[in-house]
Design a protein around this motif. Structure first.
Motif, short mmCIF file in Angstrom:
data_model
loop_
_atom_site.label_atom_id
_atom_site.label_comp_id
_atom_site.label_asym_id
_atom_site.label_seq_id
_atom_site.Cartn_x
_atom_site.Cartn_y
_atom_site.Cartn_z
N PHE A 99 0.81 -1.21 0.00
CA PHE A 99 0.00 0.00 0.00
C PHE A 99 0.85 1.26 0.00
O PHE A 99 0.40 2.32 -0.43
CB PHE A 99 -0.98 -0.02 1.18
CG PHE A 99 -2.13 -0.94 0.92
CD1 PHE A 99 -3.10 -0.62 -0.01
CD2 PHE A 99 -2.23 -2.15 1.58
CE1 PHE A 99 -4.15 -1.48 -0.28
CE2 PHE A 99 -3.28 -3.01 1.33
CZ PHE A 99 -4.25 -2.68 0.39
N GLU A 100 2.09 1.17 0.45
CA GLU A 100 2.99 2.31 0.30
C GLU A 100 3.29 2.57 -1.18
O GLU A 100 3.67 3.67 -1.56
CB GLU A 100 4.29 2.06 1.08
CG GLU A 100 4.11 2.20 2.59
CD GLU A 100 5.38 1.90 3.36
OE1 GLU A 100 6.35 1.41 2.75
OE2 GLU A 100 5.40 2.14 4.57
N ASN A 102 0.98 2.49 -3.32
CA ASN A 102 -0.31 2.96 -3.83
C ASN A 102 -1.10 1.87 -4.56
O ASN A 102 -1.76 2.14 -5.56
CB ASN A 102 -0.14 4.18 -4.74
CG ASN A 102 0.41 5.37 -3.99
OD1 ASN A 102 0.25 5.48 -2.78
ND2 ASN A 102 1.07 6.26 -4.70
N PRO A 132 -3.80 8.37 -2.42
CA PRO A 132 -3.31 8.19 -1.08
C PRO A 132 -3.96 9.13 -0.07
O PRO A 132 -4.21 8.76 1.06
CB PRO A 132 -1.81 8.46 -1.22
CG PRO A 132 -1.50 8.18 -2.65
CD PRO A 132 -2.72 8.57 -3.40
N ASP A 135 -7.13 7.79 1.57
CA ASP A 135 -7.11 6.45 2.14
C ASP A 135 -5.96 6.29 3.13
O ASP A 135 -5.48 5.20 3.36
CB ASP A 135 -6.96 5.45 0.99
CG ASP A 135 -7.18 4.01 1.45
OD1 ASP A 135 -8.05 3.79 2.30
OD2 ASP A 135 -6.45 3.13 0.97
N THR A 136 -5.52 7.39 3.72
CA THR A 136 -4.36 7.33 4.59
C THR A 136 -4.67 7.93 5.95
O THR A 136 -5.26 9.00 6.05
CB THR A 136 -3.17 8.09 3.96
OG1 THR A 136 -2.91 7.53 2.67
CG2 THR A 136 -1.93 7.96 4.82
N SER A 149 -2.55 2.82 5.51
CA SER A 149 -3.63 2.80 4.53
C SER A 149 -4.90 2.23 5.16
O SER A 149 -4.87 1.17 5.79
CB SER A 149 -3.24 1.94 3.32
OG SER A 149 -4.37 1.76 2.48
#
Length: 247
Positions: A99-100, A102, A132, A135-136, A149
């Protein structure tokens, strides 16, 4: 950066295991939102396809010999128009890394068709799942701020004036917000309240258990799944929400 997606998605599946590759290709072929599906059994083969620029959504196996899925994703980040990425793996140890980068989603093998369809939905949701900033969550511990995330959160539970977020990789993070406010804010992102002290991410539900009239939900949390009780007054609504997401 990711481009706007067309109505019919052009998908690429990358996996060195032929049975898994064939199953994913078949399942995606059943999805009316997918216009075409191509397959690659190695990272090198995948890059040759991706360099052609005619792929909107790529399903990447994380662990492959040679060029692995995470390495391919880092290369794709340099593309002017990169496809959206869904990682596929038998283990959830790389969820945070994914998730880092994206990723739109992170699928665990064996793949369930309804869960795969949810990944496609996320990829076509007007880009919100790949932005991002939407959703962060910023979490702080010992003066250090980390960014988590929301898609990796499997469930959240109230702890006084705080909420503890539990994620796919087995870590937990405390944030200062009432659970009720979080449940309302995240409802549109696929989270649902199952108890006055618990909210779950419907996308990560593995099992719904009914025993002696009592309902419970199983969600992943690191290497050990967690079974969470559903309050009686929430059972009907929870089951309806789960059914809606599976159709």
């Amino acid at each position: 950066m990711s481009q706007d997606l067309p109505m019919g998605l052009r998908a690429l599946v990358v996996d060195d295991e032929k049975p898994v590759l064939d199953e994913l290709v078949w399942l995606l072929g059943r999805d009316e939102r997918i216009a075409s599906v191509r397959a690659a059994q190695s990272g090198t083969e995948a890059l040759r396809v991706l360099e052609g620029g005619d792929v909107d959504l790529v399903f990447l196996d994380v662990a492959m010999p040679g060029l692995n899925g995470l390495e391919i994703a880092k290369l794709l980040a340099r593309f002017t128009h990169s496809p959206r990425i869904v990682f596929v793996t038998a283990h959830d140890a790389h969820a945070v890394d994914a998730f880092e980068l994206n990723a739109v989603d992170y699928l665990l093998k064996p793949i369930r068709e309804e869960r795969l369809r949810e990944s496609v939905r996320r990829a076509t949701a007007d880009g919100t799942t790949s932005q991002p900033g939407n959703d962060t969550i910023a979490v702080e511990l010992g003066g250090v701020t980390r960014f988590v995330s929301r898609s990796t959160v499997t469930y959240a539970e109230a702890q006084g004036d705080y909420v503890r977020l539990h994620t796919l990789d087995g870590t937990s993070h405390l944030i200062r917000t009432p659970l009720g406010a979080l449940a309302d804010e995240w409802d549109g992102a696929g989270f649902v309240r199952i108890h006055r002290s618990t909210v779950i991410n419907l996308a990560h539900v593995r099992e719904v258990r009914m025993v002696s009239g009592r309902c419970s939900i199983v969600v992943p949390f690191g290497a050990s799944p967690v079974e969470l009780q559903v309050a009686r007054r929430h059972v009907r609504a929870v089951r309806e929400r789960i059914q809606d997401r599976a159709t």
